[in-house]
Design an enzyme around this catalytic site. Structure first.
Site, short mmCIF file in Angstrom:
data_model
loop_
_atom_site.label_atom_id
_atom_site.label_comp_id
_atom_site.label_asym_id
_atom_site.label_seq_id
_atom_site.Cartn_x
_atom_site.Cartn_y
_atom_site.Cartn_z
N ASP A 1 0.94 -1.36 -0.29
CA ASP A 1 -0.08 -0.35 0.15
C ASP A 1 0.94 1.44 -0.37
O ASP A 1 0.60 2.35 -0.19
CB ASP A 1 -0.64 -0.09 1.02
CG ASP A 1 -1.89 1.26 1.39
OD1 ASP A 1 -2.35 1.18 0.62
OD2 ASP A 1 -1.34 2.40 2.37
N GLU B 1 -2.22 -5.22 -4.13
CA GLU B 1 -1.29 -4.57 -3.37
C GLU B 1 -0.23 -5.52 -2.39
O GLU B 1 1.29 -4.86 -2.13
CB GLU B 1 -1.68 -3.62 -2.17
CG GLU B 1 -2.41 -2.57 -2.50
CD GLU B 1 -3.59 -2.07 -1.29
OE1 GLU B 1 -3.27 -0.99 -2.14
OE2 GLU B 1 -3.66 -2.30 -0.26
#
Length: 236
Positions: free
Chosen positions: A55, A127
């Site tokens: 992320d 992610e």
């Protein structure tokens, strides 16, 4: 080391070929391991820590890409574009293009309720894969992969600025239920020059409320809430 249950060697190789980045087998499997699988089997950790790393890598990569691509945009505009591109629906679509769902390692319960196509799980796995690429190859390769996976979305949403959730909800309604969403203005409050509209939208037995300074804005807000809710539900 043998590939653990949930994915065979050939399947892992196909995924990495589509990704275009070699990864150590153990790291690739970790990126694809949902918490339901880790909890159910007791086989090590889930991909949540890699998702946390990915992320942050994705945020940096997109900031870098946007800064270089759009020298005429200010900080506020760039932040809005990035927020859209890293949103759950956009990342889930990128994960679907990779065929990521079929390679996830899920617990039996999550498998039964359609976890392989659940947007939150797909976005998290994407992610986590970016986090794995960062660990294995460093930032330049992770940035290149982010641009490869999301470059078209960057261009599209730089033009549109935000997703049209009314259109997305309409498409979902026609595909899943064969009907269109129904919108209704519930109330409008405030003086004429500062009115706030409240709109309800219903589709497939579910309902959401949105508010905005115009009917159009309120409809978009309601559509967004209902779309994100229904996207998490298994399709019929």
């Amino acid at each position: 080391m043998e590939v653990q249950s949930g994915m065979d060697q050939e399947g892992l190789e196909r995924l990495l070929a589509r990704l275009g980045v070699p990864l150590p087998q153990e790291l690739a499997l970790l990126a694809l391991t949902h918490s339901s699988y880790a909890n159910e089997t007791g086989e090590g950790e889930s991909n949540e820590r890699l998702e946390f790393l990915g992320d942050a890598v994705l945020d940096l990569a997109l900031a870098d890409i946007l800064y270089r691509r759009f020298p005429d945009r200010d900080e506020g505009e760039l932040s809005k574009i990035r927020a859209v591109v890293v949103s759950r629906p956009v990342l889930a679509q990128a994960a679907r293009r990779l065929g990521l769902g079929e390679h996830l390692r899920l617990g039996r319960g999550e498998e039964r309720v359609g976890g392989r196509d659940r947007p939150s799980i797909l976005a998290a796995a994407l992610e986590a894969l970016l986090g794995a690429v960062f660990l294995a190859h460093g930032y330049p390769r992770a940035r290149a992969l982010a641009e490869e996976l999301l470059g078209e979305e960057v261009a599209r949403y730089a033009a549109e600025r935000s997703p049209d959730y009314k259109s997305l909800l309409q498409e979902l309604g026609q595909k899943r239920y064969g009907v269109l969403p129904a919108y209704n203005v519930v109330e409008s409050t405030g003086p004429e020059h500062e009115k706030v509209f409240t709109v309800a939208v219903e589709l497939g037995g579910s309902k959401a409320i949105g508010r905005g300074r115009s009917k159009k804005e309120a409809e978009q807000a309601a559509a967004k809430r209902l779309y994100l809710h229904l996207e998490e539900e298994p399709g019929e």
